[in-house]
Design a protein around this motif. Structure first.
Motif, PDB file in Angstrom:
ATOM      1  N   ARG A  76      21.272 -29.219  -2.376  1.00 43.37           N
ATOM      2  CA  ARG A  76      19.901 -29.063  -1.912  1.00 43.37           C
ATOM      3  C   ARG A  76      18.953 -29.681  -2.936  1.00 43.37           C
ATOM      4  NH1 ARG A  76      19.744 -27.902   3.487  1.00 43.37           N
ATOM      5  NH2 ARG A  76      21.093 -26.133   4.002  1.00 43.37           N
ATOM      6  N   HIS A 420       7.431 -37.595   4.381  1.00 41.36           N
ATOM      7  CA  HIS A 420       8.557 -36.687   4.572  1.00 41.36           C
ATOM      8  C   HIS A 420       8.058 -35.292   4.937  1.00 41.36           C
ATOM      9  CE1 HIS A 420       7.712 -35.578   0.284  1.00 41.36           C
ATOM     10  NE2 HIS A 420       8.136 -34.385   0.679  1.00 41.36           N
ATOM     11  N   GLU A 421       8.931 -34.553   5.566  1.00 39.01           N
ATOM     12  CA  GLU A 421       8.720 -33.135   5.825  1.00 39.01           C
ATOM     13  C   GLU A 421       9.823 -32.368   5.111  1.00 39.01           C
ATOM     14  OE1 GLU A 421       6.144 -32.052   7.274  1.00 39.01           O
ATOM     15  OE2 GLU A 421       5.392 -33.746   8.458  1.00 39.01           O
ATOM     16  N   ASP A 423      12.706 -29.620   4.916  1.00 39.68           N
ATOM     17  CA  ASP A 423      13.652 -28.753   5.617  1.00 39.68           C
ATOM     18  C   ASP A 423      14.190 -27.802   4.552  1.00 39.68           C
ATOM     19  OD1 ASP A 423      15.627 -27.488   7.005  1.00 39.68           O
ATOM     20  OD2 ASP A 423      16.834 -29.288   7.396  1.00 39.68           O
ATOM     21  N   GLY A 424      13.573 -26.633   4.445  1.00 43.31           N
ATOM     22  CA  GLY A 424      13.849 -25.804   3.279  1.00 43.31           C
ATOM     23  C   GLY A 424      13.229 -26.485   2.077  1.00 43.31           C
ATOM     24  N   ASP A 426      14.620 -29.522   1.161  1.00 45.55           N
ATOM     25  CA  ASP A 426      15.081 -30.908   1.310  1.00 45.55           C
ATOM     26  C   ASP A 426      14.005 -31.792   1.940  1.00 45.55           C
ATOM     27  OD1 ASP A 426      17.490 -30.233   0.254  1.00 45.55           O
ATOM     28  OD2 ASP A 426      18.644 -30.471   2.105  1.00 45.55           O
ATOM     29  N   VAL A 428      12.897 -34.729   4.182  1.00 45.53           N
ATOM     30  CA  VAL A 428      13.448 -35.516   5.289  1.00 45.53           C
ATOM     31  C   VAL A 428      12.405 -36.548   5.692  1.00 45.53           C
ATOM     32  CG1 VAL A 428      14.349 -35.452   7.640  1.00 45.53           C
ATOM     33  CG2 VAL A 428      14.793 -33.533   6.077  1.00 45.53           C
ATOM     34  N   THR A 430       9.995 -39.100   7.451  1.00 42.55           N
ATOM     35  CA  THR A 430       9.387 -39.308   8.759  1.00 42.55           C
ATOM     36  C   THR A 430       9.528 -40.781   9.128  1.00 42.55           C
ATOM     37  OG1 THR A 430       7.231 -39.815   7.816  1.00 42.55           O
ATOM     38  CG2 THR A 430       7.710 -37.497   8.277  1.00 42.55           C
ATOM     39  N   SER A 455      19.210 -32.150   4.250  1.00 47.21           N
ATOM     40  CA  SER A 455      19.484 -31.303   5.418  1.00 47.21           C
ATOM     41  C   SER A 455      20.956 -31.155   5.757  1.00 47.21           C
ATOM     42  CB  SER A 455      18.738 -31.827   6.667  1.00 47.21           C
ATOM     43  OG  SER A 455      17.347 -31.799   6.464  1.00 47.21           O
ATOM     44  N   ASP A 456      21.839 -31.711   4.944  1.00 49.94           N
ATOM     45  CA  ASP A 456      23.262 -31.576   5.255  1.00 49.94           C
ATOM     46  C   ASP A 456      24.085 -31.520   3.967  1.00 49.94           C
ATOM     47  OD1 ASP A 456      25.757 -31.488   6.367  1.00 49.94           O
ATOM     48  OD2 ASP A 456      25.327 -32.984   7.894  1.00 49.94           O
TER      49      ASP A 456
END
Length: 543
Positions: A76, A420-421, A423-424, A426, A428, A430, A455-456
């Protein structure tokens, strides 16, 4: 998405074009400009100069600390990254960069919020002349000939004819600023592993800063593990014949086992060296290995019996990746650095990759993969900018800020809510981020590779596990970090001829026995001279 690996940086060019298994001249380190010219000497990366002291950055704890050559891994992205620099870098003056890109050129600065914010944070304007990687060598030579090199310029060392002389004339000697403990003034350049610096030293001087890659550029063999699990098939086989049988079982109708002949993987099965082998200072080209024809014969059979996609040769690597994603093929050769790229493809939640190590051709164990090159490319300071060398190194140090820092987060992912946004924790990207941040900064300078997939975490974990299984036993190329003038001037020409013979053999247009004559032509056409130059360079490096 859950996955295991992909992209050989390969040769540097093939990696920049999307990842590939090594063909003849890429595998054997012969990529280079075809310009003829005077030369014939080889310069070692080393001599009497002390390489920059390696001081690993420890300010951001890694989730999985790398060992035995395996990179660090983060599952993460750290929450609330902190700045690791104090104020804008450099001297406040604008900087020009001659750089490369492997992505579409981003919007101009007037239409690019990321570029504008970068200027705001730097405190000056950064002008970047971006050149597609496939055109880079020709454009670089034209720029040099026109005496138009800006403050910073990137190079692929093996591709620049007369590189030591060019650096003496057109680049700033950075030895006093970077050699030994002097590099500690630039802590994020000191964070670059020692081995990567060898490709920056010519005539006993440090002329550039490296972009490290190492194991991430190692060529590996991917399988669609989710499909194999569903069918109850193990992609890991025990010999070359078992590999052939597996490919046969996977092919039929509109499905093929392979997107192209994975010749690097086959050569590893037959324990053919990684470019060159070395014994007591004597080098032997992998072209001359006595099992080359066996590897080629296996590749020819795979094509003749219909196990390789019929459009595999002209296809690009992104196209082959699409085939793997949509189930047209079941296995594909690429490099570790390509694994995260699959997040850009239309995969579902079941998609999962694995890496199958090469079996020994005759059975009885696993062969070593070929270790990737320590660097992607190098960046030099123009001789015209010598008076600003310290300021330019300060900027490079800023751009090399380590993974998990606020500077790294912005450089790689831009502004939250724009590029970016979260995810927790992380970032990600745009759509705007994917478009605007492609300034090629990762080819200007970069810290050590870190396995990470936003995200993974399963992908990063799988990549680490795969690397831990194969990297410690990987086979090195003994000429990495050395320079051969003949290879830079004529390597591409003689290598392409050998590669053409290789492709004719794989396609069944020529018998496998023609390989011996093709290699003899390569050797007399310059291969033997390249060997001699590398041997002298190796002796110089070893003192």
């Amino acid at each position: 998405m859950t996955s295991h690996l992909t992209d050989p940086v390969l040769s540097r060019r093939s990696l920049l074009k999307g990842g590939t298994v090594l063909g003849a001249f890429a595998l054997l380190g012969l990529a280079g400009c075809s310009n003829e010219g005077r030369g014939g000497e080889a310069l070692a990366a080393g001599g009497s100069v002390a390489l920059p002291t390696y001081v690993p950055y420890t300010g951001v704890p890694m989730d999985i600390k790398g060992a035995d050559g395996v990179p660090d891994t983060m599952l993460r992205y750290p929450a609330n990254p902190r700045p690791v620099t104090d104020g804008p870098p450099g001297d406040g003056q604008d900087i020009g960069i001659f750089g490369l890109t492997n992505t579409p050129v981003p919007p101009s600065v007037e239409k690019n919020a990321y570029w504008q914010e970068l200027h705001e944070r730097l405190g000056f304007a950064l002008t970047i002349a971006l050149t597609p990687s496939g055109d880079y060598s020709d454009r670089f030579q034209t720029t040099v000939a026109g005496d138009r090199l800006p403050d910073l310029f990137e190079m692929f060392p093996a591709d620049v004819p007369g590189l030591p002389n060019l650096l003496e004339e057109r680049a700033t000697d950075l030895t006093s600023l970077l050699s030994g403990d002097a590099v500690k003034k630039y802590p994020f350049l000191a964070n670059i592993p020692t081995e990567s610096w060898q490709s920056c030293v010519y005539n006993g001087k440090i002329f550039a800063v490296p972009v490290p890659r190492g194991p991430a550029q190692s060529g590996v063999f991917y399988a669609r593990q989710d499909w194999f699990d569903a069918e109850g098939i193990d992609p890991q086989v025990g010999s070359a014949e078992e590999f052939y049988d597996l490919c046969k079982d996977l092919s039929g109708g509109n499905t093929w086992a392979l997107g192209r002949v994975p010749l690097g993987h086959l050569r590893q099965m037959y324990e053919i060296p990684n470019g060159w082998s070395e014994d007591g200072g004597t080098l032997t080209s992998a072209n001359l290995h006595d099992r080359q024809q066996e590897a080629l014969e296996l590749g020819r059979r795979l094509v003749a019996d219909g196990f390789v996609h019929p459009d595999g040769v002209p296809a690009t690597q992104p196209q082959r990746k699409t085939w793997l994603v949509n189930g047209t093929i079941r296995m594909l050769d690429d490099t570790f650095s390509a694994w995260p790229d699959f997040s850009n493809y239309p995969i579902d939640d079941q998609f999962r990759l694995s890496v199958a190590p090469p079996p020994l051709a005759d059975g009885g164990g696993t062969a070593g993969i070929h270790l990737g090159a320590p660097i992607q490319n190098i960046t030099a300071v123009s001789a015209r900018s010598e008076a600003r060398a310290e300021a330019l190194l300060d900027v490079l140090n800023y751009l090399a800020a380590p993974f998990g820092s606020a500077e790294h987060l912005f450089r790689t992912y831009g502004l939250e809510g724009v590029h970016h946004e979260l995810d927790g924790t992380d970032p990600v990207l745009t759509e705007q981020g994917r478009t605007e941040i492609q300034l090629g900064l990762k080819y200007v300078v970069e810290g050590p590779w870190v396995n990470f997939q936003a995200s993974d975490p399963d992908v990063a974990q799988a990549e680490h596990d795969a690397q831990a299984a194969v990297v410690p036993q990987a086979v090195r190329n003994p000429v990495q970090g050395l320079f051969s003038d003949t290879a830079s001037r004529r390597g591409s020409q003689i290598g392409e001829r050998l590669a053409a013979a290789e492709q004719d053999i794989l396609a069944g247009r020529r018998p496998v026995s023609d390989w011996a004559a093709a290699v003899k032509t390569w050797a007399t056409g310059g291969g033997d001279t390249i060997r001699d130059e590398y041997e002298r360079a190796l002796a110089e490096r070893n003192g």
